[in-house]
Design a protein around this motif. Structure first.
Motif, PDB file in Angstrom:
ATOM      1  N   PHE A  11       8.568 -46.168  -9.910  1.00  0.00           N
ATOM      2  CA  PHE A  11       9.327 -45.774  -8.726  1.00  0.00           C
ATOM      3  C   PHE A  11      10.203 -46.932  -8.251  1.00  0.00           C
ATOM      4  O   PHE A  11      11.376 -46.726  -7.914  1.00  0.00           O
ATOM      5  N   LYS A  44       6.035 -39.872   0.306  1.00  0.00           N
ATOM      6  CA  LYS A  44       6.361 -38.452   0.408  1.00  0.00           C
ATOM      7  C   LYS A  44       6.314 -37.777  -0.962  1.00  0.00           C
ATOM      8  O   LYS A  44       5.841 -36.644  -1.096  1.00  0.00           O
ATOM      9  N   GLN A  45       6.774 -38.489  -1.996  1.00  0.00           N
ATOM     10  CA  GLN A  45       6.782 -37.921  -3.334  1.00  0.00           C
ATOM     11  C   GLN A  45       5.404 -37.973  -3.976  1.00  0.00           C
ATOM     12  O   GLN A  45       5.050 -37.093  -4.765  1.00  0.00           O
ATOM     13  N   LEU A  60      11.925 -37.492 -11.843  1.00  0.00           N
ATOM     14  CA  LEU A  60      12.491 -38.666 -11.189  1.00  0.00           C
ATOM     15  C   LEU A  60      13.497 -39.377 -12.101  1.00  0.00           C
ATOM     16  O   LEU A  60      14.549 -39.842 -11.644  1.00  0.00           O
ATOM     17  N   GLN A  82       6.205 -35.396 -12.990  1.00  0.00           N
ATOM     18  CA  GLN A  82       6.879 -35.919 -11.797  1.00  0.00           C
ATOM     19  C   GLN A  82       7.837 -37.046 -12.170  1.00  0.00           C
ATOM     20  O   GLN A  82       8.955 -37.128 -11.639  1.00  0.00           O
ATOM     21  N   GLU A 122      16.702 -37.402 -12.048  1.00  0.00           N
ATOM     22  CA  GLU A 122      17.412 -37.615 -10.788  1.00  0.00           C
ATOM     23  C   GLU A 122      18.103 -38.972 -10.785  1.00  0.00           C
ATOM     24  O   GLU A 122      19.259 -39.102 -10.356  1.00  0.00           O
TER      25      GLU A 122
END
Length: 224
Positions: A136, A109-110, A166, A162, A169
């Protein structure tokens, strides 16, 4: 609950050359720590010591004030992204996402470019794609602390942005240490920045200090 990982009194020599001298570093969950330094100053060696796969001539590593001999052996404590690709070329994405207990649909999705690649082997991906997968997996795993060595290598500018999002977050609940020769990315994401030079760690309060200590030839007058 807040956690901290501290390393102090770190000394490391290669032959007669002293690489690290009385180095202190503290990581805290909820914060991003940036580490800068020229090639050969010992950044990767320091990360290896913090991870537990390298022993200096002297060191003390503590998790929440308790001594830890080998941090990487403590379950869910620490994960490390090396400069080289760590996922075996023959492994399929399905296997590594299951092994790391990370949701592939969330990743897809990302990063929509990975749709339909769940059964692809790592070797079939580009260098940038492999880096995205590895980043990731580590940022989404259960470890309390994440060590990132050159995470922006092979990434496009869009991918780098991106990943910075991340990392921010991830740092809401984990402690992150990040080092990269692309110092602008470090400045963008870090809550505090340290410069490793002449074997010593220095807390950088503004960009001019990077120039003063010889890391950069000329910098903007903007503060960190």
């Amino acid at each position: 609950m807040k956690h901290k990982l501290e390393a102090d009194s770190i000394h490391l020599k290669y032959g007669t050359r002293e690489i690290l001298s009385s180095v202190y570093l503290k990581l805290e969950t909820g914060r991003i720590t940036g580490l800068l330094g020229r090639n050969g100053t010992g950044k990767t060696s320091l990360i290896h010591i913090l991870y537990g796969c390298l022993k200096g001539s002297h060191q003390s590593i503590r998790f929440d004030d308790q001594y830890v001999a080998y941090p990487f052996k403590v379950q869910d404590l620490i994960s490390y992204l090396p400069q080289h690709h760590f996922i075996p070329a023959s492994f399929k994405l399905k296997r590594v996402f299951i092994d790391f207990d990370v949701d592939y649909e969330l990743f897809e999705k990302q990063f929509p470019g990975f749709k339909g690649k769940y059964h692809a082997k790592s070797i079939s991906l580009s260098g940038g794609e492999r880096r995205l997968v590895e980043l990731f997996l580590l940022l989404k795993c259960n470890s309390k602390f994440i060590l990132l060595d050159e995470p922006f290598s092979h990434l496009t500018p869009i991918q780098a942005e991106q990943i910075k999002t991340l990392i921010k977050e991830t740092a809401l609940t984990k402690g992150v240490l990040v080092t990269d020769h692309m110092y602008g990315h470090i400045i963008d994401v870090a809550d505090e920045i340290y410069l490793l030079t002449d074997g010593h760690m220095r807390l950088i309060k503004d960009l001019q200090e990077l120039q003063f200590f010889g890391y950069l030839k000329q910098v903007s007058p903007n503060s960190l």
